[in-house]
Write a protein that holds these residues in place. Structure first.
Motif, mmCIF file in Angstrom:
data_model
loop_
_atom_site.group_PDB
_atom_site.id
_atom_site.type_symbol
_atom_site.label_atom_id
_atom_site.label_comp_id
_atom_site.label_asym_id
_atom_site.label_seq_id
_atom_site.Cartn_x
_atom_site.Cartn_y
_atom_site.Cartn_z
ATOM 1 N N SER A 88 0.853 -1.191 0.000
ATOM 2 C CA SER A 88 0.000 0.000 0.000
ATOM 3 C C SER A 88 0.884 1.235 0.000
ATOM 4 O O SER A 88 1.662 1.450 0.940
ATOM 5 N N ASP A 89 0.798 2.000 -1.079
ATOM 6 C CA ASP A 89 1.549 3.257 -1.223
ATOM 7 C C ASP A 89 3.033 3.104 -0.888
ATOM 8 O O ASP A 89 3.608 3.901 -0.161
ATOM 9 N N GLY A 90 3.656 2.045 -1.417
ATOM 10 C CA GLY A 90 5.090 1.843 -1.252
ATOM 11 C C GLY A 90 5.492 1.110 0.004
ATOM 12 O O GLY A 90 6.637 0.710 0.154
ATOM 13 N N GLU A 91 4.564 0.902 0.919
ATOM 14 C CA GLU A 91 4.857 0.162 2.143
ATOM 15 C C GLU A 91 4.406 -1.282 1.963
ATOM 16 O O GLU A 91 3.371 -1.538 1.348
ATOM 17 N N GLU A 92 5.177 -2.235 2.503
ATOM 18 C CA GLU A 92 4.817 -3.648 2.413
ATOM 19 C C GLU A 92 4.828 -4.291 3.790
ATOM 20 O O GLU A 92 5.675 -3.972 4.619
ATOM 21 N N LYS A 93 3.866 -5.186 4.002
ATOM 22 C CA LYS A 93 3.752 -5.926 5.262
ATOM 23 C C LYS A 93 3.448 -7.380 4.949
ATOM 24 O O LYS A 93 2.703 -7.687 4.024
ATOM 25 N N GLU A 94 4.011 -8.281 5.755
ATOM 26 C CA GLU A 94 3.735 -9.705 5.605
ATOM 27 C C GLU A 94 2.382 -10.039 6.212
ATOM 28 O O GLU A 94 1.976 -9.458 7.214
ATOM 29 N N LEU A 95 1.694 -10.994 5.575
ATOM 30 C CA LEU A 95 0.398 -11.467 6.053
ATOM 31 C C LEU A 95 0.428 -12.980 6.183
ATOM 32 O O LEU A 95 1.131 -13.664 5.439
ATOM 33 N N LYS A 96 -0.353 -13.495 7.129
ATOM 34 C CA LYS A 96 -0.519 -14.939 7.313
ATOM 35 C C LYS A 96 -1.947 -15.181 7.747
ATOM 36 O O LYS A 96 -2.715 -14.230 7.979
ATOM 37 N N ALA A 97 -2.323 -16.433 7.876
ATOM 38 C CA ALA A 97 -3.691 -16.793 8.260
ATOM 39 C C ALA A 97 -4.097 -16.040 9.521
ATOM 40 O O ALA A 97 -3.328 -15.945 10.475
ATOM 41 N N GLY A 98 -5.300 -15.470 9.486
ATOM 42 C CA GLY A 98 -5.830 -14.757 10.637
ATOM 43 C C GLY A 98 -5.488 -13.275 10.673
ATOM 44 O O GLY A 98 -5.914 -12.570 11.579
ATOM 45 N N THR A 99 -4.734 -12.782 9.672
ATOM 46 C CA THR A 99 -4.427 -11.353 9.637
ATOM 47 C C THR A 99 -5.265 -10.672 8.564
ATOM 48 O O THR A 99 -5.709 -11.294 7.601
ATOM 49 N N ALA A 100 -5.478 -9.377 8.784
ATOM 50 C CA ALA A 100 -6.261 -8.580 7.844
ATOM 51 C C ALA A 100 -5.493 -7.307 7.519
ATOM 52 O O ALA A 100 -4.843 -6.732 8.384
ATOM 53 N N ALA A 101 -5.587 -6.886 6.282
ATOM 54 C CA ALA A 101 -5.025 -5.607 5.862
ATOM 55 C C ALA A 101 -6.190 -4.698 5.493
ATOM 56 O O ALA A 101 -6.982 -5.031 4.617
ATOM 57 N N TRP A 102 -6.310 -3.571 6.191
ATOM 58 C CA TRP A 102 -7.322 -2.564 5.868
ATOM 59 C C TRP A 102 -6.630 -1.536 5.003
ATOM 60 O O TRP A 102 -5.679 -0.887 5.433
ATOM 61 N N LEU A 103 -7.092 -1.387 3.794
ATOM 62 C CA LEU A 103 -6.468 -0.503 2.813
ATOM 63 C C LEU A 103 -7.387 0.685 2.579
ATOM 64 O O LEU A 103 -8.601 0.521 2.454
ATOM 65 N N TYR A 104 -6.805 1.874 2.517
ATOM 66 C CA TYR A 104 -7.602 3.092 2.497
ATOM 67 C C TYR A 104 -7.809 3.680 1.109
ATOM 68 O O TYR A 104 -6.936 3.591 0.234
ATOM 69 N N LYS A 105 -8.950 4.320 0.956
ATOM 70 C CA LYS A 105 -9.322 5.022 -0.260
ATOM 71 C C LYS A 105 -8.171 5.920 -0.718
ATOM 72 O O LYS A 105 -7.557 6.619 0.084
ATOM 73 N N GLY A 106 -7.882 5.857 -2.023
ATOM 74 C CA GLY A 106 -6.836 6.692 -2.602
ATOM 75 C C GLY A 106 -5.465 6.045 -2.646
ATOM 76 O O GLY A 106 -4.548 6.589 -3.259
#
Length: 132
Positions: A88-106
């Motif tokens: 998201s906007d140049g930032e990266e995060k690792e995800l695994k089962a049970g995690t959520a990424a909330w991504l914002y408008k724009g």
């Protein structure tokens, strides 16, 4: 005419709609770049209009990604299984089962599968047509 079709044509919302994901499945390239292959479950496509949001399940096969793209609404990626990296906007995060990424408008967002197993996620976002 089915009762569901009659309700849809009348503009009245049904009390509920129950969808078996098996009726919505198809193999296809992921959106926004066609990077690899995925199994798409377009669950909300089975819900009659008007509906206020989209609800989908997608399994990104090994090496697959939803390419980076702009969003004009908030969007949620919830991981059911596997591992991945969300952008998201140049930032990266690792995800695994049970995690959520909330991504914002724009934002410019995307997600890619990592690891040895498919990345299976739920994707939810508002339906633009219903909110206009």
């Amino acid at each position: 005419m089915s009762a569901l079709l009659a309700l849809a044509l009348s503009g009245a919302a049904p009390a509920m709609v129950v969808i078996d994901e098996a009726t919505t499945v198809r193999e296809e390239a992921p959106p926004h770049g066609a990077i690899g292959l995925s199994t798409a479950y377009r669950i909300s496509d089975s819900v009659p209009a008007p509906r206020s949001f989209e609800f989908r399940k997608r399994a990104l096969h090994v090496g697959a990604a939803i390419g980076v793209h702009p969003i004009d609404h908030d969007e949620i990626y919830y991981v059911l299984s596997g591992t991945g990296v969300v952008h998201s906007d140049g930032e990266e995060k690792e995800l695994k089962a049970g995690t959520a990424a909330w991504l914002y408008k724009g934002a410019q967002v995307g997600i890619r599968q990592t690891g040895r197993e498919p990345l299976v996620l739920i994707i939810a976002y508002p339906n633009k047509a219903a909110n206009e």
